[in-house]
Design a protein around this motif. Structure first.
Motif, PDB file in Angstrom:
ATOM      1  N   ILE A 361      39.387  32.497  34.309  1.00  0.00           N
ATOM      2  CA  ILE A 361      39.004  31.615  35.414  1.00  0.00           C
ATOM      3  C   ILE A 361      37.621  32.042  35.895  1.00  0.00           C
ATOM      4  CG2 ILE A 361      39.541  30.947  37.778  1.00  0.00           C
ATOM      5  CD1 ILE A 361      42.504  31.261  36.991  1.00  0.00           C
ATOM      6  N   GLN A 362      36.739  31.057  36.055  1.00  0.00           N
ATOM      7  CA  GLN A 362      35.333  31.370  36.339  1.00  0.00           C
ATOM      8  C   GLN A 362      35.057  31.564  37.820  1.00  0.00           C
ATOM      9  OE1 GLN A 362      33.252  31.954  33.829  1.00  0.00           O
ATOM     10  NE2 GLN A 362      34.980  31.566  32.489  1.00  0.00           N
ATOM     11  N   SER A 363      35.658  30.737  38.640  1.00  0.00           N
ATOM     12  CA  SER A 363      35.450  30.870  40.074  1.00  0.00           C
ATOM     13  C   SER A 363      36.602  30.189  40.800  1.00  0.00           C
ATOM     14  CB  SER A 363      34.107  30.261  40.499  1.00  0.00           C
ATOM     15  OG  SER A 363      34.027  28.916  40.095  1.00  0.00           O
ATOM     16  N   ILE A 364      36.701  30.494  42.093  1.00  0.00           N
ATOM     17  CA  ILE A 364      37.764  29.916  42.911  1.00  0.00           C
ATOM     18  C   ILE A 364      37.112  29.117  44.026  1.00  0.00           C
ATOM     19  CG2 ILE A 364      39.530  30.520  44.613  1.00  0.00           C
ATOM     20  CD1 ILE A 364      40.612  30.941  41.931  1.00  0.00           C
ATOM     21  N   ARG A 365      37.605  27.915  44.236  1.00  0.00           N
ATOM     22  CA  ARG A 365      37.066  27.091  45.317  1.00  0.00           C
ATOM     23  C   ARG A 365      38.192  26.598  46.210  1.00  0.00           C
ATOM     24  NH1 ARG A 365      34.852  22.096  43.309  1.00  0.00           N
ATOM     25  NH2 ARG A 365      36.028  22.626  41.446  1.00  0.00           N
ATOM     26  N   ILE A 366      37.908  26.471  47.492  1.00  0.00           N
ATOM     27  CA  ILE A 366      38.821  25.775  48.396  1.00  0.00           C
ATOM     28  C   ILE A 366      38.037  24.628  49.001  1.00  0.00           C
ATOM     29  CG2 ILE A 366      40.293  25.950  50.423  1.00  0.00           C
ATOM     30  CD1 ILE A 366      40.448  28.930  49.968  1.00  0.00           C
ATOM     31  N   THR A 367      38.598  23.429  48.951  1.00  0.00           N
ATOM     32  CA  THR A 367      37.918  22.288  49.555  1.00  0.00           C
ATOM     33  C   THR A 367      38.873  21.585  50.513  1.00  0.00           C
ATOM     34  OG1 THR A 367      38.579  20.791  47.784  1.00  0.00           O
ATOM     35  CG2 THR A 367      36.460  21.891  47.544  1.00  0.00           C
ATOM     36  N   ASP A 383      38.306  27.165  38.694  1.00  0.00           N
ATOM     37  CA  ASP A 383      37.357  26.509  37.797  1.00  0.00           C
ATOM     38  C   ASP A 383      37.433  27.078  36.389  1.00  0.00           C
ATOM     39  OD1 ASP A 383      36.351  24.896  39.838  1.00  0.00           O
ATOM     40  OD2 ASP A 383      35.077  26.523  40.560  1.00  0.00           O
ATOM     41  N   SER A 384      37.590  26.165  35.436  1.00  0.00           N
ATOM     42  CA  SER A 384      37.640  26.543  34.028  1.00  0.00           C
ATOM     43  C   SER A 384      36.454  25.907  33.310  1.00  0.00           C
ATOM     44  CB  SER A 384      38.964  26.060  33.428  1.00  0.00           C
ATOM     45  OG  SER A 384      39.015  26.335  32.064  1.00  0.00           O
ATOM     46  N   LEU A 406      42.827  34.462  47.737  1.00  0.00           N
ATOM     47  CA  LEU A 406      42.503  35.891  47.802  1.00  0.00           C
ATOM     48  C   LEU A 406      43.307  36.685  46.779  1.00  0.00           C
ATOM     49  CD1 LEU A 406      42.206  36.290  51.650  1.00  0.00           C
ATOM     50  CD2 LEU A 406      40.364  36.344  49.966  1.00  0.00           C
ATOM     51  N   LEU A 409      41.858  35.971  43.377  1.00  0.00           N
ATOM     52  CA  LEU A 409      40.598  36.694  43.188  1.00  0.00           C
ATOM     53  C   LEU A 409      40.864  38.154  42.829  1.00  0.00           C
ATOM     54  CD1 LEU A 409      38.373  35.206  46.000  1.00  0.00           C
ATOM     55  CD2 LEU A 409      37.794  35.321  43.580  1.00  0.00           C
ATOM     56  N   MET A 412      41.799  38.294  39.356  1.00  0.00           N
ATOM     57  CA  MET A 412      40.649  38.036  38.490  1.00  0.00           C
ATOM     58  C   MET A 412      39.792  39.288  38.323  1.00  0.00           C
ATOM     59  SD  MET A 412      39.641  34.247  39.881  1.00  0.00           S
ATOM     60  CE  MET A 412      37.973  34.192  39.241  1.00  0.00           C
TER      61      MET A 412
END
Lengths: 424, 188
Positions: A361-367, A383-384, A406, A409, A412
């Protein structure tokens, strides 16, 4: 190791003709559109001759060989000479492509990709099928040697799974979108039948054919395992072969449209790293387009041994308020953080179960949009790499989303280091 | 270097943070971007809308007698004005909504008023750090830092930074991308 490819050589002598045939459908169509008047015949012949000469001239300047440094070198260009060297030790994939016309005459193209950004791909067109296979195994064996293997790289699948074409067609017809297209086409045909039977029939056939055309590219689907990784090949008019190292599979998704449920069918979509260059998709999108649930355990054991989707007991469900935002699927929306994977469950009609290992997994986002804020829910995205699979946890209570983010992460950070041994 | 807080403090802070704090970047721990970004955005709005409005006005003046053109012209002027005023008014809040944190193992960026988002990119996933400054940005001596990973959906851009600050962030990030993942325990 044969000495066959160490000297510069041309692609097949028939190449200019094949390129001409590939490049001139417009001319041919123009012939038939205008009718065979002498003027157009003349223009057409001039086009063909000039085009043919052009292709022939560029073919004469095209060379390829495997040089002493273990690189695949390709030279091309009439006026502007271009030379490219691909380091075979960094090989990502070597695929045999078989476009329709070339295939009829027993020719194929060889697509070689190495790791690295930018100019990392060469397509050699055209080679006789035998030669393409020879070059392919030569490249594979060079790659093997570089990686300190001695054994010859014989492309033999240790395990293979084939999808019956009948089931493939049935499953595709039963996907929600195809189903609607066909229903609409047939319905409009039936309605229009009174106006003009022939036109209506053409419409119906055309509509169905258009939606079925995509299916032929997945005909003769087989997935297998050899020393290089996972081998996927499919296609009826154009055959494609891919060899994917398991480490490049970044995310998977088990998909089940509603009409597949009685049959117990599933599809496995995959995101493969490094297959999308400048927006063009060039890698496989499916590990398998349709498979019965009974075969899933075997498939996972053979192809994705470290992906353990079984542990479904620790799902973090969506908030109750999320049913105002996702009325149909609210009950099914959930995410889960297992020791190895981040998983997302979604879909009311078409059920989806997506998963990705923490280390990929490249990054984590919350929207959160305005309406979601009112409901106290947020989305958690993992994000993949680009591909059909998206890990998008919707409808989660905001604090659940933050805490899961969290936790994910944390996984990760640690997963990246302990991974690495999972090569093939 | 004041870019990073100590891992211990930041950890407890993050855990005790509510979603609102996490989203609003309201806590003092989030680093803010330069307020010149607002002026830059205002200029950008003016630079893009004024020519459009001029074209519409000229079209109305020339085709005064053609009601269709006049109608379309007036409507488009109104629409452009509404969007421009909307963007103009919100610029202040948009600038304030942007926050970022360089933590021990990751970069966090937060932004948005209506549609809020927080993205967290572990340094180990970073492929490329890009510092960019267009001509207009340079006129306001602003620069942006963008982080790229293997995923196209990672959207970690920090706009409105002083060029020196952008270089500082880039260098701080470059240290991490140069060292392999195992070195993350090094901390400060």
């Amino acid at each position: 190791m044969s000495d066959n490819f160490s000297r510069p050589q041309h692609t097949a002598p028939l190449t200019p003709i094949l390129q001409l045939v590939n490049g001139s459908p417009i001319v041919l169509v123009a012939f038939f559109a205008v009718g065979l008047s002498w003027l157009f015949l003349l223009i057409g012949v001039i086009f063909l001759v000039v085009g043919g000469l052009g292709y022939w001239a560029s073919w004469r300047k095209n060379f390829f060989w495997i040089n002493e440094k273990g690189e695949l070198e390709a030279r091309s260009g009439i006026f502007f000479r271009r030379s490219r060297q691909l380091r075979i030790s960094r090989l990502q994939s070597v695929d045999i492509l078989r476009p329709p016309v070339a295939r009829l005459l027993g020719y194929s193209s060889l697509k070689v990709e190495v790791a690295g950004s930018g100019d990392s791909r060469v397509i050699l067109s055209y080679l006789s099928v035998g030669k393409a296979q020879e070059l392919r195994s030569e490249i594979l064996s060079v790659a093997k040697e570089e990686q300190a293997f001695t054994q010859s790289a014989e492309r033999e699948n240790h395990w293979q799974w084939r999808v019956p074409n009948g089931r493939l067609v049935a499953s595709m017809v039963l996907t929600t979108s195809t189903f609607f297209v066909i229903v609409v086409a047939v319905a409009s045909a039936v309605i229009a039948l009174r106006v003009s039977g022939l036109v209506a029939l053409a419409l119906a056939v055309g509509g169905s054919a258009a939606s079925l055309a995509g299916i032929t590219s997945l005909f003769n689907f087989s997935v297998g395992r050899n020393e290089r990784g996972i081998a996927i090949s499919h296609g009826f008019f154009t055959t494609a072969h891919y060899t994917v190292s398991p480490i490049r599979i970044q995310a998977i998704c088990l998909v089940q449209p509603i009409a597949w449920r009685p049959f117990g069918w599933y599809q496995i979509a995959i995101n493969v790293a490094g297959t999308e260059q400048s927006g063009k998709k060039s890698g496989p999108r499916f590990l398998i387009p349709v498979v019965h649930e009974d075969a899933l355990p075997e498939l996972f054991r053979e192809l994705l041994p470290s992906w353990n989707l079984e542990k479904e007991d620790e799902w973090l469900a969506s908030a109750t308020s999320s049913r105002w935002r996702f009325p149909w699927q609210a009950a099914r929306l959930a995410v889960s953080v297992t020791p190895n994977l981040f998983m997302v469950r979604s879909g009311a009609l078409t059920r989806r179960l997506s998963a990705a290992p923490h280390e990929r997994i490249q990054s984590i986002r919350i929207t959160q949009g305005p309406w979601e804020r009112k409901l106290g829910i947020s989305r958690l995205h993992a994000d993949s790499v680009p591909g059909p699979v998206r890990l998008n946890g919707r409808g989660l209570g905001s604090s659940v989303a933050v805490h899961t983010a969290l936790e994910e992460l944390d996984r990760m950070f640690t997963a990246r280091e302990s991974q690495r041994s999972e090569q093939w | 270097m004041g870019l990073r807080s100590s891992p211990f403090i930041e950890r407890t802070l993050v855990l005790s943070m509510t979603i609102a704090e996490l989203f609003s970047a309201g806590s003092t721990d989030w680093l803010r971007v330069n307020s010149r970004l607002r002026t830059y955005w205002h200029t950008l709005i003016a630079v893009t809308t004024v020519p459009l409005l001029t074209v519409a006005a000229i079209a109305i003046a020339i085709f005064e007698d053609v009601p269709v053109v006049r109608f379309i012209g007036v409507v488009s002027i109104m629409v452009i004005m509404i969007f421009a005023i909307w963007a103009w008014v919100l610029a202040t809040r948009r600038v304030r909504s942007i926050g970022y944190r360089l933590e021990s193992r990751e970069l966090k960026v937060s932004s948005g008023i209506m549609f809020r988002r927080v993205v967290s990119v572990p340094f180990a996933r970073m492929q490329l750090v890009e510092v960019s400054a267009g001509p207009l940005e340079r006129a306001f001596s602003l620069a942006s830092v963008q982080l790229h990973t293997a995923s196209a959906s990672t959207d970690a851009t920090i706009p409105g930074l002083d060029p020196e600050r952008a270089a500082e962030i880039r260098d701080a990030l470059a240290v991490h991308s140069a060292t392999p993942a195992a070195a993350t325990t090094a901390g400060l």
